[in-house]
Scaffold this active site. Structure first.
Site, PDB file in Angstrom:
ATOM      1  N   LYS A 205      47.468  41.656  41.519  1.00  0.00           N
ATOM      2  CA  LYS A 205      48.957  41.754  41.743  1.00  0.00           C
ATOM      3  C   LYS A 205      49.806  41.450  40.271  1.00  0.00           C
ATOM      4  O   LYS A 205      49.618  40.340  39.549  1.00  0.00           O
ATOM      5  CB  LYS A 205      49.482  40.360  42.479  1.00  0.00           C
ATOM      6  CG  LYS A 205      50.935  40.620  42.927  1.00  0.00           C
ATOM      7  CD  LYS A 205      51.698  39.169  43.493  1.00  0.00           C
ATOM      8  CE  LYS A 205      52.248  38.332  42.099  1.00  0.00           C
ATOM      9  NZ  LYS A 205      53.324  38.998  41.480  1.00  0.00           N
ATOM     10  N   SER A 258      51.695  30.461  34.565  1.00  0.00           N
ATOM     11  CA  SER A 258      52.168  29.160  34.014  1.00  0.00           C
ATOM     12  C   SER A 258      51.326  28.325  34.705  1.00  0.00           C
ATOM     13  O   SER A 258      50.693  28.067  35.827  1.00  0.00           O
ATOM     14  CB  SER A 258      53.440  28.936  34.486  1.00  0.00           C
ATOM     15  OG  SER A 258      53.533  28.892  35.778  1.00  0.00           O
ATOM     16  N   GLU A 260      52.226  25.294  35.902  1.00  0.00           N
ATOM     17  CA  GLU A 260      52.877  24.861  37.257  1.00  0.00           C
ATOM     18  C   GLU A 260      52.192  25.652  38.406  1.00  0.00           C
ATOM     19  O   GLU A 260      51.794  25.279  39.383  1.00  0.00           O
ATOM     20  CB  GLU A 260      54.493  25.337  37.377  1.00  0.00           C
ATOM     21  CG  GLU A 260      55.160  24.487  38.314  1.00  0.00           C
ATOM     22  CD  GLU A 260      56.579  24.877  38.137  1.00  0.00           C
ATOM     23  OE1 GLU A 260      56.963  25.531  36.937  1.00  0.00           O
ATOM     24  OE2 GLU A 260      57.256  24.947  39.161  1.00  0.00           O
ATOM     25  N   GLY A 262      49.616  27.359  38.241  1.00  0.00           N
ATOM     26  CA  GLY A 262      48.038  27.355  38.347  1.00  0.00           C
ATOM     27  C   GLY A 262      47.759  26.004  39.313  1.00  0.00           C
ATOM     28  O   GLY A 262      46.720  26.056  40.054  1.00  0.00           O
ATOM     29  N   GLU A 279      44.067  30.824  33.535  1.00  0.00           N
ATOM     30  CA  GLU A 279      44.404  31.033  32.193  1.00  0.00           C
ATOM     31  C   GLU A 279      45.721  30.747  32.140  1.00  0.00           C
ATOM     32  O   GLU A 279      46.643  31.560  32.400  1.00  0.00           O
ATOM     33  CB  GLU A 279      44.254  32.479  31.807  1.00  0.00           C
ATOM     34  CG  GLU A 279      42.801  32.895  31.605  1.00  0.00           C
ATOM     35  CD  GLU A 279      41.984  32.642  30.448  1.00  0.00           C
ATOM     36  OE1 GLU A 279      42.628  31.923  29.451  1.00  0.00           O
ATOM     37  OE2 GLU A 279      40.721  32.956  30.685  1.00  0.00           O
ATOM     38  N   CYS A 313      51.013  33.200  25.487  1.00  0.00           N
ATOM     39  CA  CYS A 313      50.385  31.721  25.761  1.00  0.00           C
ATOM     40  C   CYS A 313      49.691  31.076  24.650  1.00  0.00           C
ATOM     41  O   CYS A 313      49.882  29.704  24.492  1.00  0.00           O
ATOM     42  CB  CYS A 313      49.295  32.152  26.671  1.00  0.00           C
ATOM     43  SG  CYS A 313      48.078  33.353  26.271  1.00  0.00           S
ATOM     44  N   GLU A 410      56.088  24.175  26.686  1.00  0.00           N
ATOM     45  CA  GLU A 410      55.901  25.523  26.260  1.00  0.00           C
ATOM     46  C   GLU A 410      57.369  26.349  26.307  1.00  0.00           C
ATOM     47  O   GLU A 410      57.876  26.330  27.456  1.00  0.00           O
ATOM     48  CB  GLU A 410      54.970  26.309  27.113  1.00  0.00           C
ATOM     49  CG  GLU A 410      54.559  27.716  26.767  1.00  0.00           C
ATOM     50  CD  GLU A 410      53.666  28.249  27.648  1.00  0.00           C
ATOM     51  OE1 GLU A 410      53.753  27.979  28.933  1.00  0.00           O
ATOM     52  OE2 GLU A 410      52.628  29.093  27.482  1.00  0.00           O
TER      53      GLU A 410
HETATM   54  P1  NAD Z   1      54.131  32.429  36.496  1.00  0.00           P
HETATM   55  O1  NAD Z   1      53.182  31.566  36.795  1.00  0.00           O
HETATM   56  O2  NAD Z   1      55.570  32.208  36.804  1.00  0.00           O
HETATM   57  O3  NAD Z   1      53.637  33.716  37.087  1.00  0.00           O
HETATM   58  C1  NAD Z   1      52.429  34.384  36.796  1.00  0.00           C
HETATM   59  C2  NAD Z   1      52.148  35.404  38.074  1.00  0.00           C
HETATM   60  O4  NAD Z   1      51.814  34.416  39.076  1.00  0.00           O
HETATM   61  C3  NAD Z   1      53.057  36.460  38.374  1.00  0.00           C
HETATM   62  O5  NAD Z   1      52.503  37.517  38.987  1.00  0.00           O
HETATM   63  C4  NAD Z   1      53.879  35.691  39.741  1.00  0.00           C
HETATM   64  O6  NAD Z   1      54.437  36.535  40.604  1.00  0.00           O
HETATM   65  C5  NAD Z   1      52.818  35.086  40.302  1.00  0.00           C
HETATM   66  N1  NAD Z   1      53.119  33.742  41.107  1.00  0.00           N
HETATM   67  C6  NAD Z   1      54.104  33.092  41.086  1.00  0.00           C
HETATM   68  N2  NAD Z   1      53.947  32.110  41.976  1.00  0.00           N
HETATM   69  C7  NAD Z   1      52.914  32.121  42.724  1.00  0.00           C
HETATM   70  C8  NAD Z   1      52.215  31.387  43.905  1.00  0.00           C
HETATM   71  N3  NAD Z   1      52.834  30.191  44.446  1.00  0.00           N
HETATM   72  N4  NAD Z   1      51.096  31.774  43.866  1.00  0.00           N
HETATM   73  C9  NAD Z   1      50.499  32.931  43.479  1.00  0.00           C
HETATM   74  N5  NAD Z   1      51.057  33.550  42.290  1.00  0.00           N
HETATM   75  C10 NAD Z   1      52.342  33.388  42.010  1.00  0.00           C
HETATM   76  O7  NAD Z   1      53.896  32.662  34.696  1.00  0.00           O
HETATM   77  P2  NAD Z   1      54.811  33.847  34.152  1.00  0.00           P
HETATM   78  O8  NAD Z   1      56.013  33.361  33.752  1.00  0.00           O
HETATM   79  O9  NAD Z   1      54.549  35.373  34.605  1.00  0.00           O
HETATM   80  O10 NAD Z   1      53.920  33.908  32.725  1.00  0.00           O
HETATM   81  C11 NAD Z   1      54.034  33.062  31.559  1.00  0.00           C
HETATM   82  C12 NAD Z   1      53.022  31.946  31.655  1.00  0.00           C
HETATM   83  O11 NAD Z   1      51.653  32.601  31.599  1.00  0.00           O
HETATM   84  C13 NAD Z   1      53.166  31.061  30.350  1.00  0.00           C
HETATM   85  O12 NAD Z   1      52.813  29.832  30.574  1.00  0.00           O
HETATM   86  C14 NAD Z   1      51.989  31.628  29.716  1.00  0.00           C
HETATM   87  O13 NAD Z   1      51.475  30.692  28.816  1.00  0.00           O
HETATM   88  C15 NAD Z   1      50.859  31.906  30.678  1.00  0.00           C
HETATM   89  N6  NAD Z   1      49.956  33.017  29.862  1.00  0.00           N
HETATM   90  C16 NAD Z   1      48.799  32.583  29.739  1.00  0.00           C
HETATM   91  C17 NAD Z   1      47.774  33.368  29.119  1.00  0.00           C
HETATM   92  C18 NAD Z   1      46.115  32.772  29.048  1.00  0.00           C
HETATM   93  O14 NAD Z   1      45.447  33.475  28.762  1.00  0.00           O
HETATM   94  N7  NAD Z   1      45.965  31.577  28.998  1.00  0.00           N
HETATM   95  C19 NAD Z   1      47.925  34.738  29.031  1.00  0.00           C
HETATM   96  C20 NAD Z   1      49.493  35.028  29.376  1.00  0.00           C
HETATM   97  C21 NAD Z   1      50.206  34.105  29.701  1.00  0.00           C
END
Ligand code: NAD
Length: 500
Positions: A205, A258, A260, A262, A279, A313, A410
Site C-alpha cells: 500500500k 510515522s 505514531e 507504527g 522503519e 526520516c 520530528e
Molecule cells: P504515516 O505514518 O502517516 O503514513 C505512512 C503510511 O501508513 C501511509 O501509507 C499511510 O496511509 C499508512 N497508514 C496511516 N495510518 C495507518 C494505520 N492506522 N494502519 C496502517 N497504515 C496506516 O507517515 P507519513 O506521514 O506518510 O511518512 C512520514 C513518516 O515516515 C515520518 O515520520 C518519517 O520519519 C517516516 N519515515 C521513516 C523511514 C525510515 O526508513 N525509518 C523512511 C521514510 C519515512
C-alpha cells in the site's frame, strides 16, 4: 623554485569573498524538465496481475502539491479489495517461492532495467506527485530504486551464502507492506526487492498523497510478465493500511512511516504471530567539531536538512556545533540559505521544492510557531514563494534548548535547529537525548573521534564527514522509537526469511 612562505595552519575566520546572493536578485531562466510523465487520468488497483477498480467504486484525487491541481483519480481500496489482494498473493505464493532463485533474479533484473528505460518519465511523475525537486527524483530516487532491484536480483540465487550455517532459507509467505510519501518509488523498491528476491509474495500500500509512481510501477510489473498475484498494489489512506495490517493471511507486516502509526501497528499485530519490521521517524544530530573541514561540513549540513524539503526520516534536523565555531557556522549557514532556490520542483534550478501536502505544511508551521514561542531565534532568507501550492522557506533556529519542541519532535520539513556543545561527552549526551535513534552525522578531522562516536551514538546509521549517503548493500534502520528491523544488505534479507 623558492619555497612558499610557511603558512599558518589556523583556520581562516569568516569568508572574505564577496557575498553571492542568488535569492531574488539573480534571476535564472526557468529550465523545466519536459519529459512526458505519461500519467493516466484514472488508476485502478493491481490485483492478480490486472488493473481492477475498487469493489465499491470509490476513488480519491491525487494532486500536484506544487500547484494544487488534480493529477489523477485513484481507486480507494477497502477491506474487500485488500482481501482480494491477499487471496491473489496467497495463490501466487507456492509457485513463486519454489521458482529457482536464478529465475526470480531474472525478473528482478528485468524490473530494474525497465525502470531505467523509463527513468525520465518516472522522475517527472515522482516530482509532480510528491513535490520534490526534479534534480533529486532524476539523480537520486529513480536510480536508487533501480539499484535496489539490481542488488537484490544478485542475491536471489545466493541466499544460502547470505546466511552461512543455514541449510534452508525459506520465505515467510504473503507480506503486507505499507510505505510513506517522502520517497514513494524508492520505498517501494526497498520493500519489494528483498521480499521478491527471497520468494515472498506481496500486498503493498503506497501513501495516499503519492500513489502514482507505484501504479506506474505496476505497469512495469506487467511489462516484465511477473506472474499474476506476486505483487498486488492497493491504494488508499489509513483505513486501507489498517486493513492490510489486520488481514489474517499476512505472515509479516513491513511498515515505513510515522512513529505514531507504527505504535498502532505494533498493537494490532501483537499476539498474532505476524513478523513485523518498523522503519519510523527520526531526529538526527549532525555533530560539527571545531576541527572539521568547514566548507565540506556546511554543504553536508545543508544537504542533511534541505534534501527533499527535509521530508527525510534521517534528516540532520539538529545541528550540534562546537561552541568555539558556532558564530562562524551560523554566519556561513545563513549565507548559504540565501542561495537556495525555492520554487517549481520541475525546474532543474530548484533546490527546495514543494511541501508534500497542505496537512504537512500546516504541521511544519505549527512547530515553527512553537519554536518562536518557546524562545528560539528564527532565521529565514528573503525568498518569494509561489502563490499557489504548498511551500515553506528554508529555516534555521539558533538558541535552541533541548527541551524545545523543535529539538525533540520530528518537523519533517526544511527546518534546522542549532544547539551548541563544548566537549565530546556533551555532544554524545545531547545527540542521544532523543526518543529516536535512526541516524547521526559527525564532522571532524580525527579518526579516533569518529570511531568513538560511531559506537556511542545510539543511531542505526552514523555518517562521518558526509551525510545522506545510501547504498542498497548497506543496512538502514533504527533504535528506540525509530523502529526495528533493517532494510538493505544481508540484514534486510534476513527480515524476509526463516532459517533452519
Ligand atoms: P504515516 O505514518 O502517516 O503514513 C505512512 C503510511 O501508513 C501511509 O501509507 C499511510 O496511509 C499508512 N497508514 C496511516 N495510518 C495507518 C494505520 N492506522 N494502519 C496502517 N497504515 C496506516 O507517515 P507519513 O506521514 O506518510 O511518512 C512520514 C513518516 O515516515 C515520518 O515520520 C518519517 O520519519 C517516516 N519515515 C521513516 C523511514 C525510515 O526508513 N525509518 C523512511 C521514510 C519515512
Amino acid at each position: 623554485m623558492p619555497s612558499a612562505p610557511a603558512r599558518s595552519v589556523r583556520r581562516r575566520r569568516t569568508p572574505t569573498a564577496p557575498e553571492l546572493i542568488f535569492g531574488n536578485l539573480w534571476e535564472f531562466d526557468p529550465s523545466p524538465e519536459t519529459a512526458d510523465p505519461k500519467l493516466k487520468a484514472q488508476y485502478d488497483l493491481l490485483i492478480d496481475g490486472r488493473f481492477v477498480p475498487a469493489r465499491r467504486g470509490a476513488r480519491f484525487t491525487s494532486i500536484n502539491p506544487a500547484n494544487e491541481k488534480a493529477l489523477a483519480e485513484v481507486a480507494l481500496a477497502d477491506e474487500s479489495d485488500v482481501a482480494d489482494a491477499y487471496a491473489a498473493a496467497a495463490r501466487a505464493f507456492p509457485r513463486w517461492s519454489r521458482l529457482p532463485g536464478s529465475e526470480r533474479g531474472k525478473y528482478l533484473f528485468r524490473l530494474a532495467r525497465l525502470l531505467q528505460d523509463r527513468a525520465r518519465e518516472f522522475a517527472v511523475a515522482e516530482t509532480l506527485d510528491g513535490g520534490k525537486p526534479i534534480r533529486e527524483s532524476r539523480d537520486f530516487d529513480v536510480p536508487m530504486a533501480a539499484a535496489h532491484f539490481f542488488y537484490h536480483a544478485g542475491w536471489a540465487d545466493k541466499l544460502t551464502y547470505a546466511f552461512p550455517g543455514a541449510r534452508h532459507v525459506q520465505p515467510l509467505g504473503v507480506v503486507g507492506q505499507i510505505i510513506p510519501w517522502n520517497f514513494p518509488l524508492l520505498m517501494l523498491a526497498w520493500k519489494l526487492a528483498p521480499a521478491l528476491a527471497t520468494g515472498n509474495t506481496v500486498v503493498l500500500k503506497p501513501a495516499e498523497t503519492t500513489s502514482l509512481t507505484a501504479l506506474k510501477f505496476a505497469e512495469i510489473l506487467q511489462e516484465a510478465e511477473l506472474p499474476p498475484g506476486v505483487v498486488n498494489i492497493v491504494t488508499g489512506a489509513g483505513a486501507t493500511g489498517a486493513a492490510v495490517v489486520a488481514h489474517p493471511q499476512a505472515a509479516k507486516i513491513a511498515f515505513t512511516g510515522s512513529t505514531e502509526v507504527g505504535r498502532h501497528i505494533m498493537r494490532a499485530t501483537a499476539g498474532t504471530g505476524k513478523r513485523l519490521t518498523l522503519e519510523l521517524g527520526g531526529k538526527a544530530a549532525n555533530i560539527l567539531f571545531d576541527d572539521a573541514p568547514l566548507d565540506q561540513a556546511i554543504e553536508g549540513v545543508i544537504n542533511g536538512i534541505f534534501f527533499n524539503q527535509g521530508h527525510v526520516c534521517c534528516a540532520g534536523s539538529r545541528l550540534l556545533v562546537q561552541e568555539g565555531i558556532a558564530d562562524e557556522v551560523v554566519a556561513r549557514l545563513t549565507l548559504r540559505l540565501r542561495s537556495l532556490r525555492v520554487g517549481d520542483p520541475l525546474d532543474k534550478n530548484t533546490d527546495v521544492g514543494a511541501i508534500n501536502s497542505g496537512e504537512q505544511l500546516a504541521r511544519i508551521k505549527r512547530l515553527v510557531a512553537a519554536g518562536v514561542r518557546e524562545g528560539a531565534t528564527l532565521y529565514q532568507p528573503p525568498c518569494a514563494l509561489p502563490r499557489k501550492g504548498f511551500y515553506f522557506p528554508p529555516t534555521l533556529f539558533t538558541g535552541v534548548q533541548q527541551s524545545h519542541r523543535i529539538a525533540r519532535e520530528e518537523v519533517f520539513g526544511p527546518v534546522l535547529s542549532i544547539l551548541t556543545f563544548r566537549t565530546v561527552d556533551e555532544a554524545i549526551e545531547k545527540a542521544n537525548n532523543t526518543a529516536y535513534g535512526l541516524s547521526a552525522g559527525v564532522w571532524t578531522d580525527k579518526g579516533s573521534r569518529i570511531l568513538k562516536l560511531s559506537t556511542e551514538l545510539k543511531a542505526g546509521v552514523v555518517w562521518a564527514n558526509t551525510y545522506n549517503k545510501f547504498d542498497p548493500a548497506s543496512p538502514f534502520g533504527g533504535y528506540k522509537e525509530s523502529g526495528f528491523g533493517r532494510e538493505g544488505g544481508r540484514h534486510g534479507l534476513a527480515d524476509y526469511v526463516t532459517l533452519s
